[in-house]
Design an enzyme around this catalytic site. Structure first.
Site, short mmCIF file in Angstrom:
data_model
loop_
_atom_site.label_atom_id
_atom_site.label_comp_id
_atom_site.label_asym_id
_atom_site.label_seq_id
_atom_site.Cartn_x
_atom_site.Cartn_y
_atom_site.Cartn_z
N ASP A 36 -5.90 20.96 -14.03
CA ASP A 36 -4.96 20.26 -13.14
C ASP A 36 -4.48 18.94 -13.73
O ASP A 36 -4.05 18.05 -13.01
CB ASP A 36 -5.57 20.06 -11.75
CG ASP A 36 -6.89 19.31 -11.81
OD1 ASP A 36 -7.37 19.06 -12.95
OD2 ASP A 36 -7.44 18.96 -10.76
N HIS A 240 4.41 15.32 -42.37
CA HIS A 240 4.18 15.13 -40.93
C HIS A 240 2.69 14.97 -40.61
O HIS A 240 2.19 15.48 -39.61
CB HIS A 240 4.80 16.28 -40.12
CG HIS A 240 6.30 16.20 -40.09
ND1 HIS A 240 7.10 17.26 -39.71
CD2 HIS A 240 7.15 15.21 -40.41
CE1 HIS A 240 8.37 16.90 -39.79
NE2 HIS A 240 8.43 15.66 -40.22
N ASP A 257 4.67 5.62 -40.29
CA ASP A 257 5.96 6.02 -39.71
C ASP A 257 5.73 6.04 -38.20
O ASP A 257 5.08 6.96 -37.69
CB ASP A 257 6.34 7.40 -40.25
CG ASP A 257 7.71 7.87 -39.78
OD1 ASP A 257 8.23 7.29 -38.80
OD2 ASP A 257 8.24 8.83 -40.37
N ASP A 268 12.57 4.54 -35.00
CA ASP A 268 11.95 5.42 -36.00
C ASP A 268 11.89 4.66 -37.31
O ASP A 268 12.91 4.54 -38.00
CB ASP A 268 12.80 6.70 -36.12
CG ASP A 268 12.21 7.67 -37.14
OD1 ASP A 268 11.06 7.48 -37.57
OD2 ASP A 268 12.92 8.64 -37.50
N HIS A 347 13.00 15.75 -48.76
CA HIS A 347 13.69 15.70 -47.46
C HIS A 347 15.02 14.99 -47.63
O HIS A 347 15.35 14.50 -48.70
CB HIS A 347 12.80 15.03 -46.41
CG HIS A 347 12.36 13.63 -46.75
ND1 HIS A 347 13.21 12.55 -46.69
CD2 HIS A 347 11.15 13.13 -47.14
CE1 HIS A 347 12.54 11.46 -47.02
NE2 HIS A 347 11.30 11.78 -47.31
N HIS A 351 18.76 10.87 -40.45
CA HIS A 351 19.24 11.67 -39.32
C HIS A 351 19.80 10.75 -38.25
O HIS A 351 19.52 9.54 -38.25
CB HIS A 351 18.07 12.49 -38.75
CG HIS A 351 16.82 11.67 -38.51
ND1 HIS A 351 16.64 10.91 -37.39
CD2 HIS A 351 15.72 11.44 -39.29
CE1 HIS A 351 15.49 10.28 -37.46
NE2 HIS A 351 14.90 10.56 -38.62
N HIS A 358 15.15 12.64 -33.57
CA HIS A 358 16.14 13.37 -34.37
C HIS A 358 17.26 13.67 -33.38
O HIS A 358 17.25 14.70 -32.71
CB HIS A 358 15.55 14.64 -34.96
CG HIS A 358 14.48 14.35 -35.99
ND1 HIS A 358 13.64 15.30 -36.48
CD2 HIS A 358 14.12 13.19 -36.60
CE1 HIS A 358 12.80 14.73 -37.36
NE2 HIS A 358 13.08 13.46 -37.44
N GLU A 381 16.05 6.77 -44.93
CA GLU A 381 14.62 6.88 -45.20
C GLU A 381 14.28 7.68 -46.45
O GLU A 381 13.68 8.75 -46.36
CB GLU A 381 13.91 7.47 -43.98
CG GLU A 381 14.53 8.77 -43.44
CD GLU A 381 13.70 9.37 -42.30
OE1 GLU A 381 12.50 9.55 -42.50
OE2 GLU A 381 14.28 9.65 -41.23
N TYR A 385 6.98 11.35 -53.17
CA TYR A 385 5.65 11.86 -52.81
C TYR A 385 5.05 12.55 -54.02
O TYR A 385 5.60 13.55 -54.51
CB TYR A 385 5.78 12.85 -51.63
CG TYR A 385 6.61 12.25 -50.51
CD1 TYR A 385 6.04 11.45 -49.52
CD2 TYR A 385 8.01 12.42 -50.48
CE1 TYR A 385 6.81 10.86 -48.53
CE2 TYR A 385 8.79 11.84 -49.49
CZ TYR A 385 8.18 11.06 -48.52
OH TYR A 385 8.96 10.48 -47.54
N ARG A 403 7.55 6.00 -48.34
CA ARG A 403 8.82 6.17 -47.64
C ARG A 403 9.17 4.82 -47.03
O ARG A 403 8.28 4.09 -46.57
CB ARG A 403 8.72 7.24 -46.55
CG ARG A 403 10.02 7.43 -45.76
CD ARG A 403 10.08 8.73 -44.95
NE ARG A 403 9.09 8.83 -43.91
CZ ARG A 403 8.00 9.58 -43.98
NH1 ARG A 403 7.75 10.31 -45.04
NH2 ARG A 403 7.12 9.61 -42.96
N GLU A 405 11.84 3.46 -44.22
CA GLU A 405 12.79 3.98 -43.22
C GLU A 405 13.27 2.86 -42.31
O GLU A 405 12.47 2.18 -41.66
CB GLU A 405 12.11 5.07 -42.37
CG GLU A 405 12.97 5.57 -41.22
CD GLU A 405 12.36 6.74 -40.47
OE1 GLU A 405 11.12 6.80 -40.36
OE2 GLU A 405 13.14 7.59 -40.00
N1 GLY Z 1 9.49 10.14 -37.78
C1 GLY Z 1 10.22 11.28 -38.09
C2 GLY Z 1 11.26 11.02 -39.09
O1 GLY Z 1 11.19 10.03 -39.78
O2 GLY Z 1 12.21 11.72 -39.20
MN MN Z 2 13.26 9.48 -39.36
MN MN Z 3 10.19 8.29 -39.21
#
Ligand code: GLY
Ligand code: MN
Ligand code: MN
Length: 434
Positions: A36, A240, A257, A268, A347, A351, A358, A381, A385, A403, A405
């Protein structure tokens, strides 16, 4: 959310839908976590964008030109017992008096009332395929209306995805939306800075996550926009990674991140910094390369520039740098063409950012990268890696994931980095970590 903004959005949507048609959009539902206990409720972004209504078990209907009111909200009726256990809810009167609906009905009566609203409409705009209950119910309602055609009632003939119209609206942010995003970003920035200041070898990734969450909640924002990634050393090469349970080691980098939400608008942000507070020489070289790629990508952010330019700029800088450092061998153009750089940069540059991390909105129109417009918000970003087991490069480069970003607003003059307050250069990071 400001009610005049909400009204203006509804009016714009109705103008796009056109008279003779109808739009239907359901709220999010509460999901059970276990027995519940429910997951924290997060309203559907499309629904919230149009209604500002933060309850489950609701459905908004828009009928341009309807005499008795164009905006109809189905919601839960006010219930004393529910109010006692779960707290305030609008009820049918609140939907009208406090939330700007023209008309409201109990959600329990949806099956009885909605077919009547669909009668003699041409097109039904709705989020197609997103809510299987709605998909199913809509077919039932239409079948029910069809059974009455001999009495002169016509069923809608066209089902249209609401997303295209709505998501084009959401893609361009208003000043109010930018303010909310800026607040989410500013609070996230405090979290990133606290993480930098409280990081040291021997602490655990989750403890640094805790430092950030402390700052978010202490500033009144309780929902992260996505699960935080707090990744020391090699863990940063898992894009991720959210386990956040390893101990931090001297000599490693830490990639964070993380971003928080403010009234359904996301931040983000990623920063990468040395656990010890000082970059090693290899880390410095790679970090500076990612930063150069990020700055080069930002140079491509301007009104009317195709969105892909920023990505291309980052690929160019990173590939050239990787060749110079000896991590890739060969001709830069060839390495880009055969996508060899994807071994280290797999990547894209970023975005759209907004109510969803996203965020919605097409990236291509008629198979061409769309051009940037003032009011769009996006992330930039780039990353590199190099996992421990990457045996194509010298050992000294391995176990490094970087990274950087930032959240960027496209303006008439160029762009604005909304997350600029967080240290980013090597000197700034080393200084704040002292
Ligand atoms: N935190 C997800 C991205 O950077 O796209
Ligand atoms: Mn992002
Ligand atoms: Mn991110």
């Amino acid at each position: 959310m400001i009610s005049s903004d909400l009204r203006q959005r509804r009016q714009q949507l109705m103008a796009e839908i056109g008279q003779g048609n109808i739009a239907i959009i359901p709220s999010a539902t509460v999901r059970t976590r276990n027995r519940d206990v429910d997951y924290p409720f997060r309203q559907d972004s499309d629904f919230y964008y149009l209604t500002g209504f933060n309850e489950a078990d609701a459905l908004a209907v828009f009928i341009p030109g309807r005499q008795q009111g164009e905006y109809i909200l189905f919601c839960q009726e006010f219930d004393e017992k529910k109010a006692l256990w779960e707290g305030a809810h609008a009820g049918l009167e609140g939907a009208i008096n406090d939330h700007g609906a023209d008309d409201s009905f109990p959600i329990d009566d949806l099956n009885d009332i909605l077919p009547g609203l669909l009668e003699n409409k041409n097109k039904v705009f709705y989020p197609m395929g997103r809510d299987s209950d709605l998909d199913h119910n809509l077919m039932e309602w239409i079948t029910h209306i069809r059974s009455q055609t001999r009495s002169g009632i016509n069923a809608p003939g066209e089902l249209v995805s609401l997303e295209h119209t709505l998501h084009e609206m959401r893609l361009i942010k208003s000043p109010t939306e930018i303010k909310l995003m800026q607040h989410a970003i500013d609070v996230s920035a405090k979290g990133h800075i606290r993480a930098m200041q409280r990081c040291r070898a021997g602490r655990y990734e989750y403890q640094i996550e805790g430092e950030m969450i402390h700052e978010f909640i202490d500033n009144g924002l309780r929902a992260v926009a996505y699960p935080s990634i707090v990744a020391g050393g090699d863990n940063a090469c898992v894009l991720h990674y959210t386990e956040n349970k390893a101990v931090l080691k001297d000599g490693d980098l830490l990639l964070i991140d993380a971003g928080v939400e403010c009234d359904h608008y996301a931040a983000d942000i990623t920063r990468t910094f040395p656990v010890s507070g000082v970059f090693s020489s290899e880390q410095k070289l790679l970090y500076q390369l990612v930063l150069d790629a990020q700055l080069a990508a930002m140079q491509e952010i301007k009104v009317n520039a195709p969105w892909n330019k920023a990505h291309e700029a980052s690929v160019q800088v990173l590939t050239k740098g990787l060749v110079e450092l000896g991590l890739l061998r060969g001709d830069v153009d060839t390495l880009i063409e055969d996508e060899s750089y994807k071994l280290f940069y797999m990547h894209r540059i970023g975005h759209w950012l907004g109510m969803d991390v996203h965020d919605v909105g097409d990236y291509k129109i008629n198979d061409e990268w769309r051009v940037l417009e003032a009011g769009m918000t996006l992330t930039i970003e780039p990353g590199l890696y190099i996992p421990e087991d990457c045996d194509s490069v010298d050992e000294k480069w391995r176990g490094i994931g970087i990274r950087i970003e930032d959240d960027v607003l496209v303006t008439e003059q160029g762009y604005q980095v909304l997350s600029h307050a967080i240290p980013k250069t090597i000197a700034e990071i080393e200084a704040i970590m002292q």
